[in-house]
Design a protein around this motif. Structure first.
Motif, PDB file in Angstrom:
ATOM      1  N   ASN A  13       1.007  -1.057  -0.014  1.00 59.36           N
ATOM      2  CA  ASN A  13       0.040   0.220  -0.020  1.00 59.36           C
ATOM      3  C   ASN A  13       0.832   1.240   0.097  1.00 59.36           C
ATOM      4  OD1 ASN A  13      -2.232  -1.409   0.095  1.00 59.36           O
ATOM      5  ND2 ASN A  13      -2.600  -1.502   2.255  1.00 59.36           N
ATOM      6  N   ALA A  14       1.990   1.258   0.680  1.00 60.78           N
ATOM      7  CA  ALA A  14       2.835   2.372   0.911  1.00 60.78           C
ATOM      8  C   ALA A  14       3.637   2.504  -0.559  1.00 60.78           C
ATOM      9  CB  ALA A  14       3.854   2.273   1.787  1.00 60.78           C
ATOM     10  N   ALA A  15       3.931   1.408  -1.368  1.00 58.50           N
ATOM     11  CA  ALA A  15       4.234   1.514  -2.768  1.00 58.50           C
ATOM     12  C   ALA A  15       3.468   2.046  -3.748  1.00 58.50           C
ATOM     13  CB  ALA A  15       4.888   0.146  -3.116  1.00 58.50           C
ATOM     14  N   LEU A  16       2.311   1.685  -3.588  1.00 56.08           N
ATOM     15  CA  LEU A  16       1.255   2.326  -4.356  1.00 56.08           C
ATOM     16  C   LEU A  16       0.976   3.703  -4.376  1.00 56.08           C
ATOM     17  CD1 LEU A  16      -1.305  -0.399  -4.378  1.00 56.08           C
ATOM     18  CD2 LEU A  16      -0.314   0.367  -6.499  1.00 56.08           C
ATOM     19  N   ALA A  17       1.005   4.199  -2.693  1.00 56.91           N
ATOM     20  CA  ALA A  17       0.759   5.732  -2.466  1.00 56.91           C
ATOM     21  C   ALA A  17       2.021   6.305  -2.975  1.00 56.91           C
ATOM     22  CB  ALA A  17       0.640   5.757  -1.232  1.00 56.91           C
ATOM     23  N   ILE A  18       3.350   5.933  -2.906  1.00 59.51           N
ATOM     24  CA  ILE A  18       4.380   6.621  -3.610  1.00 59.51           C
ATOM     25  C   ILE A  18       4.487   6.473  -4.997  1.00 59.51           C
ATOM     26  CG2 ILE A  18       7.027   6.356  -3.934  1.00 59.51           C
ATOM     27  CD1 ILE A  18       6.713   5.431  -0.630  1.00 59.51           C
ATOM     28  N   PHE A  19       4.000   5.456  -5.743  1.00 58.40           N
ATOM     29  CA  PHE A  19       3.954   5.576  -7.086  1.00 58.40           C
ATOM     30  C   PHE A  19       3.008   6.475  -7.581  1.00 58.40           C
ATOM     31  CE2 PHE A  19       5.435   0.854  -7.653  1.00 58.40           C
ATOM     32  CZ  PHE A  19       6.670   1.379  -7.363  1.00 58.40           C
ATOM     33  N   ASP A  20       2.081   6.774  -6.702  1.00 55.39           N
ATOM     34  CA  ASP A  20       0.721   7.616  -7.219  1.00 55.39           C
ATOM     35  C   ASP A  20       0.386   7.642  -8.747  1.00 55.39           C
ATOM     36  OD1 ASP A  20      -1.275   9.451  -6.253  1.00 55.39           O
ATOM     37  OD2 ASP A  20       0.023  11.204  -6.752  1.00 55.39           O
ATOM     38  N   GLY A  21       0.215   6.488  -9.385  1.00 56.20           N
ATOM     39  CA  GLY A  21       0.159   6.603 -10.554  1.00 56.20           C
ATOM     40  C   GLY A  21       1.020   6.662 -11.842  1.00 56.20           C
ATOM     41  N   ARG A  22       2.152   6.629 -11.123  1.00 55.72           N
ATOM     42  CA  ARG A  22       3.290   7.137 -12.025  1.00 55.72           C
ATOM     43  C   ARG A  22       3.976   5.604 -12.567  1.00 55.72           C
ATOM     44  NH1 ARG A  22       6.375  11.302  -8.168  1.00 55.72           N
ATOM     45  NH2 ARG A  22       5.919   9.673  -6.571  1.00 55.72           N
ATOM     46  N   PRO A  24       7.310   3.695 -12.529  1.00 51.64           N
ATOM     47  CA  PRO A  24       8.523   4.060 -11.590  1.00 51.64           C
ATOM     48  C   PRO A  24       9.562   3.852 -12.536  1.00 51.64           C
ATOM     49  CG  PRO A  24       7.355   1.931 -10.895  1.00 51.64           C
ATOM     50  CD  PRO A  24       6.373   2.674 -11.860  1.00 51.64           C
ATOM     51  N   ALA A  25       9.561   3.214 -13.955  1.00 49.95           N
ATOM     52  CA  ALA A  25      10.518   2.797 -14.707  1.00 49.95           C
ATOM     53  C   ALA A  25      10.802   4.226 -15.568  1.00 49.95           C
ATOM     54  CB  ALA A  25      10.242   1.866 -15.722  1.00 49.95           C
ATOM     55  N   GLN A  26       9.652   5.011 -15.701  1.00 50.11           N
ATOM     56  CA  GLN A  26       9.655   6.157 -16.583  1.00 50.11           C
ATOM     57  C   GLN A  26       9.906   7.301 -15.831  1.00 50.11           C
ATOM     58  OE1 GLN A  26       9.738   6.090 -19.910  1.00 50.11           O
ATOM     59  NE2 GLN A  26       9.692   3.919 -19.793  1.00 50.11           N
ATOM     60  N   ASP A  27       9.555   7.596 -14.433  1.00 51.23           N
ATOM     61  CA  ASP A  27       9.658   8.503 -13.567  1.00 51.23           C
ATOM     62  C   ASP A  27      10.527   8.206 -12.455  1.00 51.23           C
ATOM     63  OD1 ASP A  27       9.528  11.057 -12.471  1.00 51.23           O
ATOM     64  OD2 ASP A  27       7.268  11.011 -11.923  1.00 51.23           O
ATOM     65  N   ILE A  28      11.784   7.493 -12.728  1.00 49.27           N
ATOM     66  CA  ILE A  28      12.515   7.346 -11.534  1.00 49.27           C
ATOM     67  C   ILE A  28      12.769   8.405 -10.464  1.00 49.27           C
ATOM     68  CG2 ILE A  28      14.933   6.334 -11.041  1.00 49.27           C
ATOM     69  CD1 ILE A  28      14.687   4.696 -13.298  1.00 49.27           C
ATOM     70  N   SER A  29      13.064   9.519 -11.206  1.00 49.02           N
ATOM     71  CA  SER A  29      13.816  10.704 -10.090  1.00 49.02           C
ATOM     72  C   SER A  29      12.520  11.305  -9.234  1.00 49.02           C
ATOM     73  CB  SER A  29      14.069  11.682 -10.818  1.00 49.02           C
ATOM     74  OG  SER A  29      13.142  12.615 -11.746  1.00 49.02           O
ATOM     75  N   GLY A  30      11.264  11.324  -9.903  1.00 51.31           N
ATOM     76  CA  GLY A  30      10.224  11.614  -9.360  1.00 51.31           C
ATOM     77  C   GLY A  30       9.592  10.542  -8.127  1.00 51.31           C
ATOM     78  N   VAL A  31       9.815   9.561  -8.338  1.00 47.21           N
ATOM     79  CA  VAL A  31       9.483   8.437  -7.582  1.00 47.21           C
ATOM     80  C   VAL A  31      10.493   8.273  -6.200  1.00 47.21           C
ATOM     81  CG1 VAL A  31       9.119   5.812  -7.170  1.00 47.21           C
ATOM     82  CG2 VAL A  31       7.981   6.855  -9.179  1.00 47.21           C
ATOM     83  N   LEU A  32      11.607   8.538  -6.618  1.00 47.91           N
ATOM     84  CA  LEU A  32      12.831   8.420  -5.442  1.00 47.91           C
ATOM     85  C   LEU A  32      12.518   9.553  -4.779  1.00 47.91           C
ATOM     86  CD1 LEU A  32      15.723   6.856  -7.502  1.00 47.91           C
ATOM     87  CD2 LEU A  32      14.372   5.809  -5.965  1.00 47.91           C
ATOM     88  N   MET A  33      12.196  10.753  -5.166  1.00 54.68           N
ATOM     89  CA  MET A  33      12.185  11.910  -4.428  1.00 54.68           C
ATOM     90  C   MET A  33      11.065  11.687  -3.129  1.00 54.68           C
ATOM     91  SD  MET A  33      13.331  14.858  -3.609  1.00 54.68           S
ATOM     92  CE  MET A  33      14.283  15.230  -5.063  1.00 54.68           C
ATOM     93  N   THR A  34       9.773  11.164  -3.961  1.00 49.96           N
ATOM     94  CA  THR A  34       8.808  10.920  -2.987  1.00 49.96           C
ATOM     95  C   THR A  34       9.177  10.018  -1.856  1.00 49.96           C
ATOM     96  OG1 THR A  34       7.267  11.428  -4.839  1.00 49.96           O
ATOM     97  CG2 THR A  34       6.333  10.281  -2.802  1.00 49.96           C
ATOM     98  N   LEU A  35      10.113   8.902  -2.250  1.00 46.22           N
ATOM     99  CA  LEU A  35      10.404   7.624  -1.446  1.00 46.22           C
ATOM    100  C   LEU A  35      11.291   8.493  -0.363  1.00 46.22           C
ATOM    101  CD1 LEU A  35      10.527   4.902  -0.421  1.00 46.22           C
ATOM    102  CD2 LEU A  35      12.451   4.702  -2.191  1.00 46.22           C
ATOM    103  N   GLU A  36      12.064   9.221  -0.808  1.00 48.58           N
ATOM    104  CA  GLU A  36      13.149  10.008   0.031  1.00 48.58           C
ATOM    105  C   GLU A  36      12.418  10.674   1.184  1.00 48.58           C
ATOM    106  OE1 GLU A  36      16.224  13.689  -0.281  1.00 48.58           O
ATOM    107  OE2 GLU A  36      16.227  12.136  -1.646  1.00 48.58           O
ATOM    108  N   HIS A  37      11.607  11.480   0.604  1.00 48.73           N
ATOM    109  CA  HIS A  37      10.595  12.320   1.571  1.00 48.73           C
ATOM    110  C   HIS A  37       9.918  11.552   2.569  1.00 48.73           C
ATOM    111  CE1 HIS A  37      10.285  15.783  -1.532  1.00 48.73           C
ATOM    112  NE2 HIS A  37      11.464  15.947  -0.862  1.00 48.73           N
ATOM    113  N   THR A  38       9.173  10.432   1.979  1.00 48.43           N
ATOM    114  CA  THR A  38       8.496   9.506   3.163  1.00 48.43           C
ATOM    115  C   THR A  38       9.383   8.851   3.981  1.00 48.43           C
ATOM    116  OG1 THR A  38       7.102   9.098   1.030  1.00 48.43           O
ATOM    117  CG2 THR A  38       7.007   7.274   2.846  1.00 48.43           C
TER     118      THR A  38
END
Length: 104
Positions: A13-22, A24-38
């Motif tokens: 569930n946390a992964a789904l919230a972090i991906f937020d429909g993105r 992850p292979a195409q928006d690596i930097s955005g997903v990693l930024m959200t993961l870091e913040h989390t």
């Protein structure tokens, strides 16, 4: 449901919230930024805003155990250098394996 299964469900569930429909292979930097913040937000909450305790937990507890979890099923795996230099060296040498099928 066992606690281990509940924990797996929470992680999914946390992964789904972090991906937020993105993708992850195409928006690596955005997903990693959200993961870091989390991760930072969770650690700071756990330690009542104490940045030193939170950073020590990340460095000495969370990162090494996460690295071990990722490579746990690799046969004959040498000890992992989870320092940033060790990670950079592994990436530069092309250390790869078949991606895990972790469906979210």
């Amino acid at each position: 449901m066992s606690e281990a299964k509940k924990d797996t469900q929470r992680a999914r569930n946390a992964a789904l919230a972090i991906f937020d429909g993105r993708d992850p292979a195409q928006d690596i930097s955005g997903v990693l930024m959200t993961l870091e913040h989390t991760v930072c937000a969770v650690l700071l909450q756990m330690f009542d805003g104490d940045e030193i305790k939170a950073s020590l937990m990340l460095q000495q507890g969370l990162c090494p155990s996460a690295v071990q979890r990722l490579v746990a099923d690799l046969p004959n795996q040498p000890p992992i250098d989870s320092s940033i230099d060790g990670v950079r060296e592994s990436i530069s040498k092309g250390a790869r394996r078949a991606p895990r099928s972790f469906k979210v």
